[in-house]
Design a protein around this motif. Structure first.
Motif, PDB file in Angstrom:
ATOM      1  N   GLY A  30       0.781  -1.231   0.000  1.00 39.65           N
ATOM      2  CA  GLY A  30       0.000   0.000   0.000  1.00 39.65           C
ATOM      3  C   GLY A  30       0.812   1.280   0.000  1.00 39.65           C
ATOM      4  N   ASN A  82       3.386   6.516  -0.435  1.00 40.13           N
ATOM      5  CA  ASN A  82       2.392   6.620   0.634  1.00 40.13           C
ATOM      6  C   ASN A  82       3.036   6.129   1.927  1.00 40.13           C
ATOM      7  N   ASP A 125       1.942   6.213   5.040  1.00 39.58           N
ATOM      8  CA  ASP A 125       1.053   5.617   6.042  1.00 39.58           C
ATOM      9  C   ASP A 125      -0.154   4.957   5.363  1.00 39.58           C
ATOM     10  N   PRO A 126       0.071   3.786   4.757  1.00 37.18           N
ATOM     11  CA  PRO A 126      -1.031   3.148   4.031  1.00 37.18           C
ATOM     12  C   PRO A 126      -2.117   2.615   4.959  1.00 37.18           C
ATOM     13  N   SER A 127      -3.350   2.791   4.534  1.00 40.50           N
ATOM     14  CA  SER A 127      -4.481   2.235   5.274  1.00 40.50           C
ATOM     15  C   SER A 127      -4.730   0.814   4.773  1.00 40.50           C
ATOM     16  N   LEU A 128      -5.649   0.122   5.411  1.00 45.20           N
ATOM     17  CA  LEU A 128      -6.010  -1.228   4.975  1.00 45.20           C
ATOM     18  C   LEU A 128      -6.563  -1.195   3.551  1.00 45.20           C
ATOM     19  N   ASP A 129      -7.289  -0.134   3.207  1.00 49.58           N
ATOM     20  CA  ASP A 129      -7.836  -0.007   1.853  1.00 49.58           C
ATOM     21  C   ASP A 129      -6.744   0.148   0.798  1.00 49.58           C
ATOM     22  N   ASP A 130      -5.581   0.657   1.173  1.00 44.45           N
ATOM     23  CA  ASP A 130      -4.481   0.853   0.235  1.00 44.45           C
ATOM     24  C   ASP A 130      -3.737  -0.451  -0.064  1.00 44.45           C
ATOM     25  N   ARG A 131      -3.843  -1.414   0.822  1.00 45.43           N
ATOM     26  CA  ARG A 131      -3.089  -2.663   0.698  1.00 45.43           C
ATOM     27  C   ARG A 131      -3.774  -3.657  -0.223  1.00 45.43           C
TER      28      ARG A 131
END
Length: 168
Positions: A20, A42, A44-50
């Motif tokens: 992410g 990025n 600080d990737p969020s769960l949605d980014d992964r």
């Protein structure tokens, strides 16, 4: 861009995408990888980014894969072992004459079973994570048996991704 030797995506970039760290719209550059200093990184990737599941689409004629591509694929798969991995084995009707005659023979075919084991050996995926599908290429109408294989593979992708998210 695929995993081609000199022109394909860098393994490091694929790892960043999976985790992410790469922002939407980034253009891959085969000769260099994204770094933490780049504006497209990025931090600080969020769960949605992964990425929640890795799906490798491979033609039934696995012998057509270049050794360099297989090495690249294995390299980043081993690093990202926490992400579920599945393979979609395409063109099974071209690979196996028995299946070409009747798609319902897909799970009866010894030739196709051997091909799935071959893919398992090359990629290191368990045979239970390799899903055979027939491609639509010249058909004018859909076929329930072909659709069943495709939908079964899609269902597994979704289930593996949901399991990954739920386990986090």
């Amino acid at each position: 861009m695929g995993l081609e030797k000199d022109e394909g995506v860098c393994v490091e970039d694929i790892k960043l995408v999976m985790k992410g760290h790469m922002k939407d719209g980034y253009e891959f550059i085969p000769i260099s990888s994204l770094s933490e200093k780049d504006q497209d990184y990025n931090r600080d990737p969020s769960l949605d980014d992964r990425v929640h599941v890795l799906v490798c689409v491979i033609t039934g004629s696995i012998l057509g894969m270049q050794d360099d591509s297989v090495k690249k694929l294995r390299k980043f798969c081993s690093v990202l072992a926490e992400i579920p991995e599945i393979a979609i084995l395409t063109k099974i009707d071209d690979t196996c004459p028995e299946v070409g005659k009747d798609i319902r023979n897909v799970y009866k075919s010894k030739h196709l079973k051997k091909k799935i084991e071959e893919v398992s050996g090359v990629l290191g995926f368990p045979p239970s994570c390799i899903f055979p599908v027939k491609n639509y290429h010249s058909e004018l109408e859909t076929n329930d048996d072909t659709d069943t294989l495709i939908l079964s593979a899609l269902t597994r992708m979704i289930e593996y991704g949901e399991d990954f998210v739920n386990d986090l």
